[in-house]
Design a protein around this motif. Sequence first.
Motif, mmCIF file in Angstrom:
data_model
loop_
_atom_site.group_PDB
_atom_site.id
_atom_site.type_symbol
_atom_site.label_atom_id
_atom_site.label_comp_id
_atom_site.label_asym_id
_atom_site.label_seq_id
_atom_site.Cartn_x
_atom_site.Cartn_y
_atom_site.Cartn_z
ATOM 1 N N ALA A 162 0.824 -1.205 0.000
ATOM 2 C CA ALA A 162 0.000 0.000 0.000
ATOM 3 C C ALA A 162 0.862 1.260 0.000
ATOM 4 O O ALA A 162 0.574 2.226 -0.721
ATOM 5 N N VAL A 163 1.930 1.258 0.797
ATOM 6 C CA VAL A 163 2.832 2.417 0.839
ATOM 7 C C VAL A 163 3.495 2.625 -0.516
ATOM 8 O O VAL A 163 3.559 3.748 -1.035
ATOM 9 N N ALA A 164 3.993 1.535 -1.112
ATOM 10 C CA ALA A 164 4.658 1.641 -2.411
ATOM 11 C C ALA A 164 3.687 2.122 -3.485
ATOM 12 O O ALA A 164 4.036 2.964 -4.325
ATOM 13 N N THR A 165 2.460 1.618 -3.463
ATOM 14 C CA THR A 165 1.460 2.025 -4.450
ATOM 15 C C THR A 165 1.142 3.507 -4.318
ATOM 16 O O THR A 165 1.062 4.236 -5.322
ATOM 17 N N ALA A 166 0.949 3.976 -3.082
ATOM 18 C CA ALA A 166 0.651 5.384 -2.869
ATOM 19 C C ALA A 166 1.804 6.267 -3.315
ATOM 20 O O ALA A 166 1.598 7.312 -3.953
ATOM 21 N N TYR A 167 3.032 5.860 -3.005
ATOM 22 C CA TYR A 167 4.195 6.667 -3.375
ATOM 23 C C TYR A 167 4.344 6.748 -4.897
ATOM 24 O O TYR A 167 4.594 7.825 -5.445
ATOM 25 N N VAL A 168 4.181 5.611 -5.577
ATOM 26 C CA VAL A 168 4.313 5.601 -7.047
ATOM 27 C C VAL A 168 3.259 6.501 -7.676
ATOM 28 O O VAL A 168 3.555 7.287 -8.591
#
Length: 288
Positions: A162-168
Amino acid sequence: MVLGWLSGFVPYLNLILPSPTAVLIYRHGVAAGLLSWAVAVLLVGLLMGNLPGAVLLALAGLIAVGIGEGLRRGLPPAQVLALGVLGSVLWVLGVLVGGLWLLGINSLEATLKAMEQSMQQAMDLYGRLGFSAEQLRQMRESTQATLALMRRLAPAIFFLTAVATAYVNYWVVRVVLQRMGERLAWFAPFSRWRSSPVPALAMALGLAAAFAGSRFPLAATVGNNLFVLGWMSATVQGLSLVWFWLERQQVSRLVRGLVLFLVLSFWPVWAATAAAGALDPWFNWRRL
């Protein structure tokens, strides 16, 4: 709409599904963004017959609202990312529940099953290449242990996803808006990132809970997930330190990126980097 349709055929394209809607929300407001998002969901689901893509696109609106409205209100980057992470967590949960309810698919088990089949195919190849039965048995046991560990660490894996998706998506939206002439704040340079004592505390609590797991299995699961979250946070901080030292030596960005890749490729070096990152709030290694 196009991204929603293609996401059913192109792997990982669904990671940036929220970006177009977030751009619309920033430029024209929540109402206009959500209206276009709803139309896209209907077109993908009904006219194009791509129900999985429609489900992903529908849930992607949660991330889009967080990032788009956060940028529109001029919130600091950390707060915009936090809103995106909240939407992303809800998105991941929605994908799990929606996949199970609408499609009858357990996304976690389907992913683990695909990994198990891939590993089994690799072992079959190794067998044809002449690996001994004992070597294949050890590989099979290692595979089963890895899959069992991934089941226990599912909450941490989903949160990190979830963190990686939001950052991307935040990065993509910012790049698109800058091309449109907008000027948006961004995080400090990677070499200047400083962490708090939270990662070290999470790792310590995770280890303590894991040690208590012999009597309380649930505590072991919680502890393992806490440790992984703290470990990954400390790793990011440690990589920031490595980047800082290399930048101070005027090493090119390409070489710096290669060094970070090598750090994560060798377990002892990775462990030392994560330890340095966890202790950085107290020692401030940049002063050395």
